[in-house]
Design a protein around this motif. Structure first.
Motif, PDB file in Angstrom:
ATOM      1  N   PRO A  12      48.676  45.217  33.755  1.00 28.42           N
ATOM      2  CA  PRO A  12      47.871  46.429  33.926  1.00 28.42           C
ATOM      3  C   PRO A  12      46.476  46.341  33.312  1.00 28.42           C
ATOM      4  CG  PRO A  12      50.115  47.035  33.369  1.00 28.42           C
ATOM      5  CD  PRO A  12      50.014  45.530  33.242  1.00 28.42           C
ATOM      6  N   GLU A  13      46.349  45.686  32.170  1.00 28.57           N
ATOM      7  CA  GLU A  13      45.029  45.607  31.521  1.00 28.57           C
ATOM      8  C   GLU A  13      44.018  44.825  32.347  1.00 28.57           C
ATOM      9  OE1 GLU A  13      47.895  42.785  29.317  1.00 28.57           O
ATOM     10  OE2 GLU A  13      47.940  44.867  29.968  1.00 28.57           O
ATOM     11  N   MET A  14      44.484  44.087  33.348  1.00 21.57           N
ATOM     12  CA  MET A  14      43.588  43.340  34.237  1.00 21.57           C
ATOM     13  C   MET A  14      43.104  44.199  35.408  1.00 21.57           C
ATOM     14  SD  MET A  14      45.806  39.813  34.339  1.00 21.57           S
ATOM     15  CE  MET A  14      44.645  38.889  35.371  1.00 21.57           C
ATOM     16  N   LEU A  15      43.564  45.455  35.467  1.00 21.59           N
ATOM     17  CA  LEU A  15      43.282  46.335  36.606  1.00 21.59           C
ATOM     18  C   LEU A  15      42.441  47.554  36.212  1.00 21.59           C
ATOM     19  CD1 LEU A  15      46.869  46.245  38.145  1.00 21.59           C
ATOM     20  CD2 LEU A  15      44.818  45.137  39.070  1.00 21.59           C
ATOM     21  N   LYS A  16      41.690  47.443  35.167  1.00 23.36           N
ATOM     22  CA  LYS A  16      40.886  48.586  34.695  1.00 23.36           C
ATOM     23  C   LYS A  16      39.611  48.752  35.512  1.00 23.36           C
ATOM     24  CE  LYS A  16      43.146  48.928  30.602  1.00 23.36           C
ATOM     25  NZ  LYS A  16      43.779  49.565  29.787  1.00 23.36           N
ATOM     26  N   GLY A  17      39.210  50.015  35.725  1.00 21.19           N
ATOM     27  CA  GLY A  17      37.929  50.311  36.351  1.00 21.19           C
ATOM     28  C   GLY A  17      37.982  50.589  37.840  1.00 21.19           C
ATOM     29  N   PHE A  18      39.171  50.561  38.435  1.00 15.87           N
ATOM     30  CA  PHE A  18      39.280  50.812  39.866  1.00 15.87           C
ATOM     31  C   PHE A  18      39.403  52.310  40.169  1.00 15.87           C
ATOM     32  CE2 PHE A  18      40.525  46.332  39.755  1.00 15.87           C
ATOM     33  CZ  PHE A  18      39.726  45.846  40.772  1.00 15.87           C
ATOM     34  N   PHE A  19      39.405  52.637  41.451  1.00 12.48           N
ATOM     35  CA  PHE A  19      39.486  54.006  41.969  1.00 12.48           C
ATOM     36  C   PHE A  19      38.279  54.814  41.499  1.00 12.48           C
ATOM     37  CE2 PHE A  19      43.758  52.242  41.819  1.00 12.48           C
ATOM     38  CZ  PHE A  19      44.129  52.389  43.147  1.00 12.48           C
ATOM     39  N   VAL A  20      37.119  54.187  41.662  1.00  9.88           N
ATOM     40  CA  VAL A  20      35.842  54.766  41.262  1.00  9.88           C
ATOM     41  C   VAL A  20      35.620  56.078  42.018  1.00  9.88           C
ATOM     42  CG1 VAL A  20      33.338  54.394  41.285  1.00  9.88           C
ATOM     43  CG2 VAL A  20      34.884  52.503  40.733  1.00  9.88           C
ATOM     44  N   ASP A  21      35.187  57.079  41.316  1.00  8.36           N
ATOM     45  CA  ASP A  21      34.868  58.409  41.842  1.00  8.36           C
ATOM     46  C   ASP A  21      36.088  59.199  42.299  1.00  8.36           C
ATOM     47  OD1 ASP A  21      32.137  58.079  41.341  1.00  8.36           O
ATOM     48  OD2 ASP A  21      31.779  57.177  43.309  1.00  8.36           O
ATOM     49  N   TRP A  22      37.282  58.730  42.042  1.00  9.99           N
ATOM     50  CA  TRP A  22      38.468  59.529  42.330  1.00  9.99           C
ATOM     51  C   TRP A  22      38.609  60.557  41.211  1.00  9.99           C
ATOM     52  CZ3 TRP A  22      43.415  57.555  44.926  1.00  9.99           C
ATOM     53  CH2 TRP A  22      43.109  56.728  46.009  1.00  9.99           C
ATOM     54  N   ASN A  50      39.314  36.922  33.161  1.00 12.58           N
ATOM     55  CA  ASN A  50      40.720  37.271  33.338  1.00 12.58           C
ATOM     56  C   ASN A  50      40.863  38.722  33.802  1.00 12.58           C
ATOM     57  OD1 ASN A  50      43.436  36.470  33.353  1.00 12.58           O
ATOM     58  ND2 ASN A  50      43.794  37.429  31.371  1.00 12.58           N
ATOM     59  N   GLN A  51      40.087  39.060  34.841  1.00 12.03           N
ATOM     60  CA  GLN A  51      40.006  40.437  35.345  1.00 12.03           C
ATOM     61  C   GLN A  51      40.133  40.434  36.864  1.00 12.03           C
ATOM     62  OE1 GLN A  51      39.244  43.478  33.664  1.00 12.03           O
ATOM     63  NE2 GLN A  51      39.379  44.523  35.625  1.00 12.03           N
ATOM     64  N   VAL A  52      40.969  41.337  37.383  1.00 12.25           N
ATOM     65  CA  VAL A  52      40.985  41.562  38.820  1.00 12.25           C
ATOM     66  C   VAL A  52      39.723  42.362  39.134  1.00 12.25           C
ATOM     67  CG1 VAL A  52      42.199  42.668  40.747  1.00 12.25           C
ATOM     68  CG2 VAL A  52      43.507  41.520  38.943  1.00 12.25           C
ATOM     69  N   VAL A  53      38.912  41.883  40.064  1.00 16.50           N
ATOM     70  CA  VAL A  53      37.636  42.537  40.366  1.00 16.50           C
ATOM     71  C   VAL A  53      37.620  43.140  41.768  1.00 16.50           C
ATOM     72  CG1 VAL A  53      36.387  41.098  38.720  1.00 16.50           C
ATOM     73  CG2 VAL A  53      36.519  40.404  41.136  1.00 16.50           C
ATOM     74  N   GLY A  54      38.661  42.855  42.547  1.00 15.04           N
ATOM     75  CA  GLY A  54      38.763  43.430  43.879  1.00 15.04           C
ATOM     76  C   GLY A  54      40.173  43.278  44.403  1.00 15.04           C
ATOM     77  N   PHE A  55      40.550  44.184  45.307  1.00 11.64           N
ATOM     78  CA  PHE A  55      41.878  44.098  45.892  1.00 11.64           C
ATOM     79  C   PHE A  55      41.892  44.802  47.245  1.00 11.64           C
ATOM     80  CE2 PHE A  55      41.923  48.262  44.042  1.00 11.64           C
ATOM     81  CZ  PHE A  55      42.757  49.017  44.854  1.00 11.64           C
ATOM     82  N   PRO A  75      32.335  47.958  40.860  1.00 11.43           N
ATOM     83  CA  PRO A  75      30.892  48.102  41.100  1.00 11.43           C
ATOM     84  C   PRO A  75      30.047  46.910  40.662  1.00 11.43           C
ATOM     85  CG  PRO A  75      31.789  50.167  40.313  1.00 11.43           C
ATOM     86  CD  PRO A  75      32.902  49.146  40.222  1.00 11.43           C
ATOM     87  N   ASP A  76      30.342  46.306  39.516  1.00 12.96           N
ATOM     88  CA  ASP A  76      29.547  45.173  39.030  1.00 12.96           C
ATOM     89  C   ASP A  76      29.715  43.918  39.883  1.00 12.96           C
ATOM     90  OD1 ASP A  76      28.563  46.726  36.996  1.00 12.96           O
ATOM     91  OD2 ASP A  76      29.829  45.852  35.433  1.00 12.96           O
ATOM     92  N   TYR A  77      30.694  43.908  40.771  1.00 17.01           N
ATOM     93  CA  TYR A  77      30.971  42.734  41.602  1.00 17.01           C
ATOM     94  C   TYR A  77      30.663  42.968  43.081  1.00 17.01           C
ATOM     95  CZ  TYR A  77      33.224  40.566  37.591  1.00 17.01           C
ATOM     96  OH  TYR A  77      33.473  40.010  36.362  1.00 17.01           O
ATOM     97  N   GLN A  78      30.154  44.145  43.404  1.00 19.01           N
ATOM     98  CA  GLN A  78      29.847  44.450  44.798  1.00 19.01           C
ATOM     99  C   GLN A  78      28.609  43.684  45.276  1.00 19.01           C
ATOM    100  OE1 GLN A  78      29.749  48.746  45.122  1.00 19.01           O
ATOM    101  NE2 GLN A  78      31.916  48.909  44.638  1.00 19.01           N
TER     102      GLN A  78
END
Length: 134
Positions: A12-22, A50-55, A75-78
């Motif tokens: 789970p700690e690798m999945l932080k920062g997703f669902f932007v603006d939800w 060691n971070q998931v940056v997209g899915f 956002p930082d990887y778009q």
């Protein structure tokens, strides 16, 4: 960047920062449950951090049809082609299905058209009180 369909080693700690603006985003733990419950998924992993940056995820009957409900890149990887790569890899994963459907906002339709998808009309129901998943 590593692309994978496996969830081995994903925490789970690798999945932080997703669902932007939800307004009510799923927790990182629920996000991992979503990935586990998907018919298939493709992850973009920044190995240095060691971070998931997209899915991207797909749900399916396993025979005829598949639906792509989620695609997100942090956002930082778009604007680095990660989203395009995720979609292309997912379409390859699903190439044996008759129907591959995706709903998106009107402003995103040109993006998916560039990736080979066709604009169609659709309908949906949104129960926003369940947006966080739990």
């Amino acid at each position: 960047m590593e692309y994978t369909t496996s969830l081995e080693g994903i925490k789970p700690e690798m999945l932080k920062g997703f669902f932007v603006d939800w307004p009510s985003p799923p927790s990182a733990e629920t996000h991992l449950d979503i990935l586990n419950g998907s018919y298939t998924r493709v992850l973009a992993v920044d190995q240095e951090n060691n971070q998931v940056v997209g899915f991207i995820t797909a749900v399916s009957d396993g025979i005829l049809s598949a639906y792509i409900p989620l695609l997100e890149v942090l956002p930082d990887y778009q604007n680095r082609g990660i989203g395009r790569e995720l979609v292309q890899r997912m379409l390859k994963e699903l190439e044996d299905f008759y129907m591959i459907d995706l709903l998106c906002d009107k402003n995103l339709q040109p993006y998916y058209e560039k990736l080979g998808m066709t604009k169609v009309q659709g309908m949906c129901v949104r129960n926003y009180e369940h947006q966080s998943g739990r």
